[in-house]
Design a protein around this motif. Structure first.
Motif, PDB file in Angstrom:
ATOM      1  N   UNK A 171       0.648  -1.315  -0.047  1.00  0.00           N
ATOM      2  CA  UNK A 171       0.306   0.070  -0.034  1.00  0.00           C
ATOM      3  C   UNK A 171       0.789   1.334  -0.033  1.00  0.00           C
ATOM      4  N   UNK A 172       0.376   1.956  -0.775  1.00  0.00           N
ATOM      5  CA  UNK A 172       1.015   3.310  -0.904  1.00  0.00           C
ATOM      6  C   UNK A 172       0.482   4.634   0.067  1.00  0.00           C
ATOM      7  N   UNK A 173       0.654   4.941   1.670  1.00  0.00           N
ATOM      8  CA  UNK A 173       0.441   6.305   1.564  1.00  0.00           C
ATOM      9  C   UNK A 173       0.360   6.974   1.210  1.00  0.00           C
ATOM     10  N   UNK A 174      -0.125   8.391   0.998  1.00  0.00           N
ATOM     11  CA  UNK A 174       0.397   9.331   0.755  1.00  0.00           C
ATOM     12  C   UNK A 174      -0.204  10.725   1.372  1.00  0.00           C
ATOM     13  N   UNK A 175       0.126  11.613   1.597  1.00  0.00           N
ATOM     14  CA  UNK A 175       0.059  12.824   2.082  1.00  0.00           C
ATOM     15  C   UNK A 175       0.016  14.238   1.471  1.00  0.00           C
ATOM     16  N   UNK A 176       0.346  14.990   2.171  1.00  0.00           N
ATOM     17  CA  UNK A 176       0.989  16.664   1.881  1.00  0.00           C
ATOM     18  C   UNK A 176       1.687  16.897   3.217  1.00  0.00           C
ATOM     19  N   UNK A 177       2.413  17.893   3.007  1.00  0.00           N
ATOM     20  CA  UNK A 177       2.671  18.480   4.288  1.00  0.00           C
ATOM     21  C   UNK A 177       2.013  19.949   4.334  1.00  0.00           C
ATOM     22  N   UNK A 178       1.153  20.227   3.094  1.00  0.00           N
ATOM     23  CA  UNK A 178       0.316  21.507   3.549  1.00  0.00           C
ATOM     24  C   UNK A 178      -1.195  21.145   3.983  1.00  0.00           C
ATOM     25  N   UNK A 179      -1.112  19.629   4.305  1.00  0.00           N
ATOM     26  CA  UNK A 179      -2.622  19.369   4.452  1.00  0.00           C
ATOM     27  C   UNK A 179      -2.865  19.032   5.619  1.00  0.00           C
ATOM     28  N   UNK A 180      -1.023  18.563   6.568  1.00  0.00           N
ATOM     29  CA  UNK A 180      -0.759  18.676   7.442  1.00  0.00           C
ATOM     30  C   UNK A 180      -1.151  19.776   8.553  1.00  0.00           C
ATOM     31  N   UNK A 181      -0.817  20.936   7.636  1.00  0.00           N
ATOM     32  CA  UNK A 181      -0.481  22.562   8.062  1.00  0.00           C
ATOM     33  C   UNK A 181      -2.005  23.022   8.072  1.00  0.00           C
ATOM     34  N   UNK A 182      -2.710  22.990   6.883  1.00  0.00           N
ATOM     35  CA  UNK A 182      -4.261  23.023   6.895  1.00  0.00           C
ATOM     36  C   UNK A 182      -4.936  22.644   8.051  1.00  0.00           C
TER      37      UNK A 182
END
Lengths: 419, 419
Positions: A171-182
């Motif tokens: 499984x490739x887990x994907x996120x974005x630091x900008x979403x974390x920050x948002x």
């Protein structure tokens, strides 16, 4: 005086069986990434101590093996601090050297530059089982591409590699630091405390959502913020499309383009691979290093805890060297982890050539030995692996040992017959 | 603060073109020696400082990069000497680590053990053109075989490798430390001065026989000894079979078995290869390292000065670690030399796959991009090297650049056509 037989503390000798697997995996990595247009490069193991101590390496900077200055520069009498004695050190990762390499060589490199590095790094960690002070890292990076084609190709290439190695169900887990920050901004956390929040969030898979809320509370974060934060995760649980839910809910708190970027990556990868592996938006994925600026990802494999590869976009780091910003995105593959798994599973390197042992009776005339060797040379030229050895008195035992080493065919040469 | 862009003094970044050749040569080396039953192994780059400073490394011991002790062990205030600060260093060759490795692991290794090592070593030499402070060595050793089958197989394997690399017209020069000593003893030199005599003899190819005689005289050696010594070389010049001549002339001064040993090696190699390369007894061949105990050899290639590989028998070294003598014989291949020659010659790695660039018009929808990537993935799975890149505004220039990087085929994808 007898010398020290053991390797230095925390480092290890690599045995033939492991070496075979390492060479095989390195071969797969080079072949796979070359297919995607990546270019192998290499930097020295030793780096300028200033580059290693520039606060980009986080905790790793405390684990540097430092190298003594040479010659006149080393003056023990007047040395006040360690800095007076040291001008270089062993690299603790391949990211700092890559940034330096790119800034040193950019004029002669393609744009974007797709780099593949495999090599040893050193960290003076407390020695413990399975963790060594010298180990290989394998990094794949695309420098100079601001578009998410970089992320897409990195995911495609790395999942292709893991498939070739033989892993199934990843499984490739994907996120974005900008979403974390948002999400943190929307919840009302103070920007200076984001990293502290994320460190706690990172424990989600161990302590669960309630555990995260409790730890945030015990760390003194405002109840209201925690409640809003928890509300987001509950909303995500119920949402069909997590990214769309966040884009709508976070509104202006989310940096423009972040949601669209994630959506595009997932669409393109899914369209390409027809969902031959899981690609999952994971709003709890943090990744430790503070240098990430955008997309972050990790690959997990069924049956093995933790991740087997991870990375993300780090658009600001190369600029620290050049003074000129260079977008960058990369994956680090858990090379030692993969080797350990294969070794533990008793993996046999495919396509290994048949190993043949020629056993020659001792005392044979050297010219006659030449005729045996001639036959061996012909077999080798035809691609066989042939060991030429003197026949032992206890031939049965010798054959048993050679069988254990993988020799499956034996040919015996006797003095009398050779004459 | 901008960081240091250059590699540390005397070390270098390896560029893609060189990297390709290095990988190719390493592949050839592994394939060839595996065919002869050699096993790749690896040791840590860092070794215990005591092992590195045991007088086996000669001049190299002055060139060690020393590594600072870690943690409480490092006490700058009370440190009196360098030794108080240092407990390890970067290896300066692969022979010391191999001896340590063998003594540490012998119980689990085949006997004889045929080891192949390729890896970086470090020497703080004065930086100069073409000589670096980090460079690769490639060593092939047989441990535990007292017979000259070791020498014979090493010569066969190494000449096979050089042939595969593409070298033609090479000569294997062979001698024996015992013959060197026998000639010195016969001439009446003092045993304590043998090494000094050999250092002068080593200059024969530069200063000639007369030059050697003059330098021996100016170093204060007895005229009578020099005369006897020169007499031997003159006798050798006239002799049809040099080894036989020395065996007869030196008599008891020559250690028993030395002449017979050389004869057997030459006979067996010649019988095997049918003289496809020159194998030449060279009584002026010295080889620097004092740890050699028997046969010594060097391979020279037509058109390139100096040697491209060299080695010999060193039966006493492993015993320094174990306290138990282990016969050993090895070759060191001039890996960096070979790479430099191939690079200078504009060598093209054979069997390189065709490189294809897919140029995609910007702004394409991410699902549609998936169809392009699907085609690329199919090509890659079939063994093609495919770069997927955004099409630049100046497509002509982009193609020129890609052509320079080795891309020979281009495929263009336009938004309109993809819809």
């Amino acid at each position: 005086m007898a010398l020290v037989k053991k390797p230095v503390t925390g480092m290890k000798d690599i045995q033939p069986a492991e070496m075979q697997i390492r060479d095989y995996v390195i071969g797969l990595i080079k072949e796979t990434y070359k297919g995607f247009g990546f270019t192998p490069i290499e930097t020295p193991c030793v780096e300028n101590i200033a580059n290693l101590s520039n606060k980009q390496g986080g905790e790793n900077e405390k684990l540097i093996f430092k190298i003594l200055k040479r010659g006149e520069k080393l003056n023990l009498e007047t040395a006040q601090t360690e800095a007076d004695l040291v001008d270089s050190g062993l690299r603790y990762d391949l990211t700092v050297p890559l940034s330096r390499y790119y800034s040193n060589n950019a004029a002669n490199l393609p744009k974007p530059f797709k780099a593949l590095q495999i090599g040893p790094v050193w960290r003076a960690d407390r020695p413990q089982k399975g963790r060594f002070r010298q180990f290989y890292q394998c990094d794949i990076d695309i420098l100079g591409d601001p578009t998410n084609l970089a992320e897409i190709e990195l995911i495609l290439a790395t999942t292709t590699l893991l498939g070739k190695v033989g892993f199934k169900g990843f499984t490739v887990h994907i996120n974005d630091r900008r979403i974390l920050k948002g999400m943190a901004k929307y919840s009302g956390f103070d920007e200076a405390q984001y990293d502290e929040v994320f460190i706690i969030l990172d424990k989600m898979d161990k302590i669960g959502l309630d555990g995260v809320a409790k730890e945030l509370a015990s760390n003194g974060f405002a109840e209201e913020s925690i409640e809003r934060y928890m509300g987001l995760f509950k909303g995500l649980n119920e949402a069909e499309d997590g990214v769309a839910y966040l884009a709508e809910t976070l509104g202006d708190c989310l940096e423009g383009g972040a949601a669209e970027n994630l959506k595009q990556i997932c669409e393109a990868v899914t369209a390409t691979t027809q969902a031959s592996f899981k690609l999952q938006f994971d709003p709890t994925l943090v990744r430790g290093m503070s240098y990430y600026t955008g997309t972050i990802f990790e690959i997990g494999v069924e049956g093995f805890p933790g991740s087997i590869a991870g990375g993300g976009r780090y658009d600001k780091m190369v600029g620290k060297f050049t003074g000129m910003e260079t977008p960058a995105c990369g994956f680090s593959i858990g090379f030692e982890r993969i080797v350990t798994i294969l070794l533990d599973e008793g993996f046999t390197v495919p396509g290994s050539k048949e190993k043949i042992a020629y056993l020659v009776e001792k005392g044979v005339d050297s010219k006659v030995l030449g005729t045996v060797l001639q036959e061996a040379m012909a077999g080798r030229a035809a691609g066989q692996q042939i060991l030429v050895a003197w026949m032992n008195k206890n031939k049965k035992f010798q054959k048993e040992q050679l069988t254990a080493e993988g020799y499956s065919e034996f040919k015996e040469f006797y003095k009398e017959a050779l004459k």
